[in-house]
Design a protein around this motif. Structure first.
Motif, PDB file in Angstrom:
ATOM      1  N   LEU A 103       7.042   7.408   1.022  1.00  0.00           N
ATOM      2  CA  LEU A 103       7.278   6.194   0.333  1.00  0.00           C
ATOM      3  C   LEU A 103       6.658   4.921   1.058  1.00  0.00           C
ATOM      4  O   LEU A 103       6.313   5.006   2.203  1.00  0.00           O
ATOM      5  N   PRO A 104       6.342   3.781   0.400  1.00  0.00           N
ATOM      6  CA  PRO A 104       5.871   2.566   1.156  1.00  0.00           C
ATOM      7  C   PRO A 104       6.856   2.183   1.829  1.00  0.00           C
ATOM      8  O   PRO A 104       7.951   2.294   1.727  1.00  0.00           O
ATOM      9  N   GLY A 105       6.071   1.744   3.066  1.00  0.00           N
ATOM     10  CA  GLY A 105       7.126   0.955   4.088  1.00  0.00           C
ATOM     11  C   GLY A 105       7.621   1.760   5.115  1.00  0.00           C
ATOM     12  O   GLY A 105       8.284   1.279   5.937  1.00  0.00           O
ATOM     13  N   LEU A 106       6.938   2.918   5.346  1.00  0.00           N
ATOM     14  CA  LEU A 106       7.477   3.902   6.556  1.00  0.00           C
ATOM     15  C   LEU A 106       6.412   4.018   7.606  1.00  0.00           C
ATOM     16  O   LEU A 106       6.654   5.005   8.414  1.00  0.00           O
ATOM     17  N   ALA A 107       5.602   2.956   7.624  1.00  0.00           N
ATOM     18  CA  ALA A 107       4.705   2.836   8.845  1.00  0.00           C
ATOM     19  C   ALA A 107       3.425   3.967   8.963  1.00  0.00           C
ATOM     20  O   ALA A 107       2.832   4.115  10.032  1.00  0.00           O
ATOM     21  N   LYS A 108       3.167   4.411   7.529  1.00  0.00           N
ATOM     22  CA  LYS A 108       2.028   5.229   7.687  1.00  0.00           C
ATOM     23  C   LYS A 108       0.704   4.547   8.074  1.00  0.00           C
ATOM     24  O   LYS A 108      -0.037   5.055   8.712  1.00  0.00           O
ATOM     25  N   THR A 109       0.405   3.327   7.200  1.00  0.00           N
ATOM     26  CA  THR A 109      -0.743   2.566   7.539  1.00  0.00           C
ATOM     27  C   THR A 109      -0.880   2.331   8.967  1.00  0.00           C
ATOM     28  O   THR A 109      -1.807   2.420   9.792  1.00  0.00           O
ATOM     29  N   LYS A 110       0.135   1.875   9.619  1.00  0.00           N
ATOM     30  CA  LYS A 110       0.386   1.389  10.971  1.00  0.00           C
ATOM     31  C   LYS A 110       0.258   2.566  11.888  1.00  0.00           C
ATOM     32  O   LYS A 110      -0.460   2.401  13.007  1.00  0.00           O
ATOM     33  N   LEU A 111       0.602   3.771  11.942  1.00  0.00           N
ATOM     34  CA  LEU A 111       0.446   5.199  12.521  1.00  0.00           C
ATOM     35  C   LEU A 111      -0.957   4.946  12.743  1.00  0.00           C
ATOM     36  O   LEU A 111      -1.667   5.404  13.698  1.00  0.00           O
ATOM     37  N   VAL A 112      -1.894   5.009  11.264  1.00  0.00           N
ATOM     38  CA  VAL A 112      -3.159   5.392  11.516  1.00  0.00           C
ATOM     39  C   VAL A 112      -4.137   4.334  12.274  1.00  0.00           C
ATOM     40  O   VAL A 112      -4.943   4.683  12.870  1.00  0.00           O
ATOM     41  N   GLU A 113      -3.474   3.124  12.189  1.00  0.00           N
ATOM     42  CA  GLU A 113      -4.243   2.222  12.833  1.00  0.00           C
ATOM     43  C   GLU A 113      -3.986   2.117  14.450  1.00  0.00           C
ATOM     44  O   GLU A 113      -5.065   1.813  15.122  1.00  0.00           O
ATOM     45  N   THR A 114      -2.899   2.473  14.529  1.00  0.00           N
ATOM     46  CA  THR A 114      -2.615   2.803  16.124  1.00  0.00           C
ATOM     47  C   THR A 114      -3.191   3.963  16.836  1.00  0.00           C
ATOM     48  O   THR A 114      -3.779   3.708  17.814  1.00  0.00           O
ATOM     49  N   LEU A 115      -3.479   4.971  15.945  1.00  0.00           N
ATOM     50  CA  LEU A 115      -4.278   6.312  16.514  1.00  0.00           C
ATOM     51  C   LEU A 115      -5.657   5.651  16.597  1.00  0.00           C
ATOM     52  O   LEU A 115      -6.322   6.089  17.939  1.00  0.00           O
ATOM     53  N   GLY A 116      -6.271   4.871  15.770  1.00  0.00           N
ATOM     54  CA  GLY A 116      -7.702   4.563  15.985  1.00  0.00           C
ATOM     55  C   GLY A 116      -7.684   3.556  17.301  1.00  0.00           C
ATOM     56  O   GLY A 116      -8.724   3.866  18.054  1.00  0.00           O
ATOM     57  N   THR A 117      -6.857   2.710  17.260  1.00  0.00           N
ATOM     58  CA  THR A 117      -6.954   1.774  18.830  1.00  0.00           C
ATOM     59  C   THR A 117      -6.792   2.653  19.897  1.00  0.00           C
ATOM     60  O   THR A 117      -7.424   2.692  20.727  1.00  0.00           O
ATOM     61  N   VAL A 118      -5.772   3.752  20.106  1.00  0.00           N
ATOM     62  CA  VAL A 118      -5.211   4.211  21.187  1.00  0.00           C
ATOM     63  C   VAL A 118      -6.302   5.470  21.507  1.00  0.00           C
ATOM     64  O   VAL A 118      -6.616   5.458  22.834  1.00  0.00           O
ATOM     65  N   LEU A 119      -6.925   6.030  20.489  1.00  0.00           N
ATOM     66  CA  LEU A 119      -7.955   6.883  20.782  1.00  0.00           C
ATOM     67  C   LEU A 119      -9.394   6.410  21.016  1.00  0.00           C
ATOM     68  O   LEU A 119     -10.262   7.348  21.344  1.00  0.00           O
ATOM     69  N   GLY A 120      -9.539   5.353  20.874  1.00  0.00           N
ATOM     70  CA  GLY A 120     -10.758   4.438  21.218  1.00  0.00           C
ATOM     71  C   GLY A 120     -11.755   4.851  19.905  1.00  0.00           C
ATOM     72  O   GLY A 120     -13.123   4.869  20.157  1.00  0.00           O
ATOM     73  N   LEU A 121     -11.380   5.092  18.728  1.00  0.00           N
ATOM     74  CA  LEU A 121     -12.211   5.230  17.573  1.00  0.00           C
ATOM     75  C   LEU A 121     -12.685   4.204  16.716  1.00  0.00           C
ATOM     76  O   LEU A 121     -11.725   3.371  16.546  1.00  0.00           O
ATOM     77  N   ASP A 122     -13.971   4.178  16.497  1.00  0.00           N
ATOM     78  CA  ASP A 122     -14.303   3.277  15.266  1.00  0.00           C
ATOM     79  C   ASP A 122     -13.535   3.373  13.963  1.00  0.00           C
ATOM     80  O   ASP A 122     -13.736   4.570  13.322  1.00  0.00           O
ATOM     81  N   ALA A 123     -12.384   2.617  13.444  1.00  0.00           N
ATOM     82  CA  ALA A 123     -11.642   2.895  12.224  1.00  0.00           C
ATOM     83  C   ALA A 123     -11.970   2.054  11.157  1.00  0.00           C
ATOM     84  O   ALA A 123     -12.156   0.694  11.592  1.00  0.00           O
ATOM     85  N   ARG A 124     -11.851   2.477  10.102  1.00  0.00           N
ATOM     86  CA  ARG A 124     -12.008   1.664   8.891  1.00  0.00           C
ATOM     87  C   ARG A 124     -10.767   2.142   7.731  1.00  0.00           C
ATOM     88  O   ARG A 124     -10.597   3.316   7.805  1.00  0.00           O
ATOM     89  N   ARG A 125     -10.626   0.980   7.065  1.00  0.00           N
ATOM     90  CA  ARG A 125      -9.489   1.320   6.035  1.00  0.00           C
ATOM     91  C   ARG A 125      -9.924   1.019   4.627  1.00  0.00           C
ATOM     92  O   ARG A 125     -10.658  -0.021   4.390  1.00  0.00           O
ATOM     93  N   VAL A 126      -9.848   1.827   3.716  1.00  0.00           N
ATOM     94  CA  VAL A 126      -9.926   1.719   2.394  1.00  0.00           C
ATOM     95  C   VAL A 126      -8.875   1.608   1.348  1.00  0.00           C
ATOM     96  O   VAL A 126      -8.103   2.940   1.680  1.00  0.00           O
ATOM     97  N   GLN A 127      -8.571   1.014   0.516  1.00  0.00           N
ATOM     98  CA  GLN A 127      -7.506   0.846  -0.220  1.00  0.00           C
ATOM     99  C   GLN A 127      -7.894   1.598  -1.659  1.00  0.00           C
ATOM    100  O   GLN A 127      -8.551   0.986  -2.298  1.00  0.00           O
ATOM    101  N   PHE A 128      -7.355   2.653  -1.855  1.00  0.00           N
ATOM    102  CA  PHE A 128      -7.592   3.316  -3.037  1.00  0.00           C
ATOM    103  C   PHE A 128      -6.730   2.853  -4.224  1.00  0.00           C
ATOM    104  O   PHE A 128      -5.747   2.822  -4.090  1.00  0.00           O
ATOM    105  N   THR A 129      -7.533   2.289  -5.227  1.00  0.00           N
ATOM    106  CA  THR A 129      -7.246   1.924  -6.485  1.00  0.00           C
ATOM    107  C   THR A 129      -7.721   2.308  -7.747  1.00  0.00           C
ATOM    108  O   THR A 129      -8.747   3.149  -7.635  1.00  0.00           O
ATOM    109  N   PRO A 130      -6.939   2.404  -8.937  1.00  0.00           N
ATOM    110  CA  PRO A 130      -7.528   3.153 -10.023  1.00  0.00           C
ATOM    111  C   PRO A 130      -9.133   2.924 -10.479  1.00  0.00           C
ATOM    112  O   PRO A 130      -9.704   3.572 -11.079  1.00  0.00           O
ATOM    113  N   ASP A 131      -9.689   1.558 -10.302  1.00  0.00           N
ATOM    114  CA  ASP A 131     -10.985   1.243 -10.339  1.00  0.00           C
ATOM    115  C   ASP A 131     -12.112   1.185  -9.251  1.00  0.00           C
ATOM    116  O   ASP A 131     -13.071   0.904  -9.261  1.00  0.00           O
ATOM    117  N   LEU A 132     -11.447   1.878  -8.098  1.00  0.00           N
ATOM    118  CA  LEU A 132     -12.392   2.397  -7.007  1.00  0.00           C
ATOM    119  C   LEU A 132     -13.410   3.302  -7.544  1.00  0.00           C
ATOM    120  O   LEU A 132     -13.168   4.411  -8.089  1.00  0.00           O
TER     121      LEU A 132
END
Length: 336
Positions: A64-93
């Protein structure tokens, strides 16, 4: 000091692998601690996400929303030294919003030519946020990239960076405005990771540490080269015959044709060979995270559900009888 795993002891240990594992263990351990220092109350989720990346695969975070899924991915990218980008998927994407598109350029001499403008998929860690809110056409744009590690636009091949990982978040299918992912795309995810509510102690810590004047931010612990070295090491870790047989027994038993007779009539389809491959890599990565040079049958049991549950489907009669995929997997694991 790295511990040896008894069930895999039948496989000879190469001194080079042991030395490389000991060198890798320190950095992986620091990365694990750094992520746990930011993500509270989700120890299993964090470890499964690390297993996914170390095994070189893609992960699907469901919750469900609000359980730190997005924050986990952002943290993984920072800690592992990876170039990370985020795409918000929507019906018109649209697919071009992810892959990129060709535009018409004109130089000073008025010569015109097409130039490819890369989309956000050209990154090392792509966070596909709420992936099941996009249309099936857009979801399918990720299929080639996730499996082949390149994309084709206007007939031209464009290779993706190394490493390349997709960590997608998904809201429960029952929520309004969601589209089920195609089976072929689900099969590209190494693990499906369920994200639940934190316990009371973890939620108390969240309240105290995230609502003050200062918030703890993760710091890089690894870099691209050290992560690639760890991924190569995972593929070199020895696997004992008992573990190989346990993987084969489990995956083959979860199929409607030729599987376990007690559950075969309850399944529409079951896992293919890609599930066996995923389990083989995942158990090695889990062993490395826990300080062992080889996996055990316990690793197979622990990873059976996240590897198999998105690769199986129940019949209507089985659902009507109250059967669940995790329940069936639990029965199979109990027989290992």
């Amino acid at each position: 000091m790295i511990e040896a795993s008894a069930p895999a002891a039948a496989t000879p240990m190469d001194d080079g692998i042991v030395a490389a594992a000991e060198a890798c263990l320190a950095s992986v351990g620091r990365a694990r601690e750094a992520i746990h220092g930011v993500i509270f109350g989700q120890e299993t989720v964090v470890d499964l996400a690390l297993v996914t990346v170390l095994a070189g695969g893609h992960g699907l975070l469901v919750g469900l929303p609000g359980l730190a899924k997005t924050k986990l991915v952002e943290t993984l990218g920072t800690v592992l030294g990876l170039d990370a980008r985020r795409v918000q998927f929507t019906p018109d994407l649209m697919p071009s919003d992810i892959l990129g598109t060709e535009i018409l350029d004109e130089d000073q001499d008025r010569h015109r030519s097409f130039r490819f403008v890369r989309g956000p998929i050209f990154t090392q860690l792509l966070m596909a946020d709420e992936i099941n809110r996009a249309s099936p056409r857009t979801q399918s744009a990720l299929l080639q990239a996730m499996q082949e590690r390149f994309v084709s636009v206007a007939g031209e091949r464009h290779d993706l960076p190394r490493p390349f990982h997709v960590l997608a978040t998904q809201n429960p299918i029952e929520q309004e405005g969601t589209y089920p992912l195609p089976e072929a795309q689900l099969d590209r995810f190494l693990l499906e990771i369920d994200v639940g509510y934190p316990d009371r102690a973890a939620e108390r810590r969240i309240l105290l540490e995230t609502t003050g004047a200062e918030e703890h931010r993760p710091q890089p612990v690894m870099d691209t080269e050290s992560l690639l070295s760890a991924q190569r090491l995972v593929r070199r870790l020895p696997v004992g015959e008992a573990v190989v047989e346990a993987i084969l027994d489990l995956v083959r038993a979860a199929r409607p044709a030729g599987g376990d007779a007690a559950i075969a009539d309850k399944l529409l389809w079951g896992p293919g060979p890609r599930a066996s491959q995923a389990l083989m890599l995942a158990v090695r990565a889990r062993a490395l995270i826990e300080g062992r040079v080889a996996p055990s049958v316990d690793d197979v049991a622990a990873l059976a559900e996240p590897v198999l549950k998105h690769r199986m489907a129940l019949t209507f009669a089985a659902r009507a009888d109250g059967e669940t995929i995790p329940g069936l997997i639990g029965r199979l694991v109990g027989r290992l």
